[in-house]
Design an enzyme around this catalytic site. Structure first.
Site, mmCIF file in Angstrom:
data_model
loop_
_atom_site.group_PDB
_atom_site.id
_atom_site.type_symbol
_atom_site.label_atom_id
_atom_site.label_comp_id
_atom_site.label_asym_id
_atom_site.label_seq_id
_atom_site.Cartn_x
_atom_site.Cartn_y
_atom_site.Cartn_z
ATOM 1 N N GLY A 36 0.823 -1.196 0.000
ATOM 2 C CA GLY A 36 0.000 0.000 0.000
ATOM 3 C C GLY A 36 0.859 1.247 0.000
ATOM 4 N N CYS A 37 0.334 2.332 0.508
ATOM 5 C CA CYS A 37 1.058 3.602 0.534
ATOM 6 C C CYS A 37 2.371 3.456 1.296
ATOM 7 C CB CYS A 37 0.188 4.679 1.187
ATOM 8 S SG CYS A 37 1.033 6.265 1.376
#
Length: 305
Positions: free
Chosen positions: A138-139
């Site tokens: 993810g981020c």
């Protein structure tokens, strides 16, 4: 995903076959790992390869979980494909008694790319106990914040992996069309923290069952990914995922991609220590902080002193 030539598309995506004795890996005997040409997932180790005198590379075993078997419609043969991307590899045969394992994976050379031992281990040669790990979850603001706090982690750097150099920038990667994943590139002291512990933290810190998504962050750049630096990491990652699957921790299947590491491209400087510098921002408060707090509570004893 790698960009394929027309002939590679014919074999890998349209289930074609290269001419016998025409492939570059028919008589290839170097030490290393054979990976999927399309997605770079590790498929076979060099010790699995043998000379079957059939005109195509032959293997009597595969890396656990790397290859999928599907009987042909006519029931005469069994097709083998890359478990990760579905790319056509060839066919598998049993009962020929060519090796003790009595199995022959007959694979098109064009379906594979070879990574030598030197290539796979290059990032670990400088100092034997200092190793590298590269994860997408993810981020990267959240992932970097978590791994940077672990005792034994020397550095954790946000960046991009899986695409080309000319598209390794935040604006391009955010388009979701570059092949890059947002990753954290970790240097760690293997005498203090093991790769398996890093895997444990990785799977505690994100949902590995959501394809190309983490929470409200959508796109292939947010995919769950492990970029393995050597064959040992391939084995450890596959075994770890298999254990999680057997334990049925999640209701849905794990979709984490395992690929051979090629190049890490550092992110722009303003991404460094983003959570530490901008923890008051709404995204950090609503997305990063809950994950950070959850993992840090569980791994408090592994924080840096």
């Amino acid at each position: 995903m790698n960009t394929l030539t027309e002939f590679e598309k014919y074999v890998i995506e349209q289930k074609g076959t290269e001419r016998p004795f025409s492939g570059e890996y028919v008589d290839h005997d170097a030490q290393g790992v054979y990976c999927c040409k399309k997605c770079l997932a590790p498929l076979y180790k060099s010790e699995h390869k043998f000379n079957a005198h059939c005109g195509w590379p032959a293997f009597d075993d595969e890396i656990t979980g790397a290859v999928k078997r599907t009987p042909d419609a006519d029931g005469r043969r069994v097709e083998i494909t890359c478990q990760q991307c579905g790319g056509h590899l060839g066919h598998v045969f049993e009962g020929e008694f060519l090796t003790d394992k009595n199995v022959r994976h007959c694979v098109n050379s064009v379906s594979m790319v070879f990574k030598s031992i030197d290539e796979l281990n290059a990032s670990n040669m400088a100092v034997s106990r200092n190793q590298k790990a590269t994860f997408g979850a993810g981020c990267f603001w959240c992932v970097e914040a978590i791994f940077a706090q672990l005792e034994g982690v020397i550095s954790a750097k946000s960046g991009y992996c899986g695409g080309d150099a000319n598209e390794a920038n935040y604006d391009a990667v955010c388009s979701g069309r570059t092949g890059h994943a947002e990753v954290v590139h970790i240097e760690f002291d293997a005498a203090v923290i093991s790769y398996e512990t890093l895997l444990t933290v990785l799977f505690e810190s994100h949902d590995p069952t959501t394809l190309n998504q983490q929470g409200n962050d959508n796109g292939p750049q947010y995919r769950s990914a492990i970029f393995a630096h050597n064959s040992e990491q391939v084995d450890l990652a596959n075994a770890f995922i298999n254990r999680l699957t057997e334990q049925a921790i999640w209701q849905n299947p794990i979709v984490t991609q395992i690929s051979a590491f090629e190049t890490f491209y550092p992110a722009e400087n303003y991404h460094d220590d983003y959570f530490a510098k901008h923890g008051e921002q709404p995204y950090c408060q609503l997305v990063v902080k809950p994950k950070f707090d959850k993992v840090m509570r569980k791994f408090a004893d592994k924080r840096k002193k």
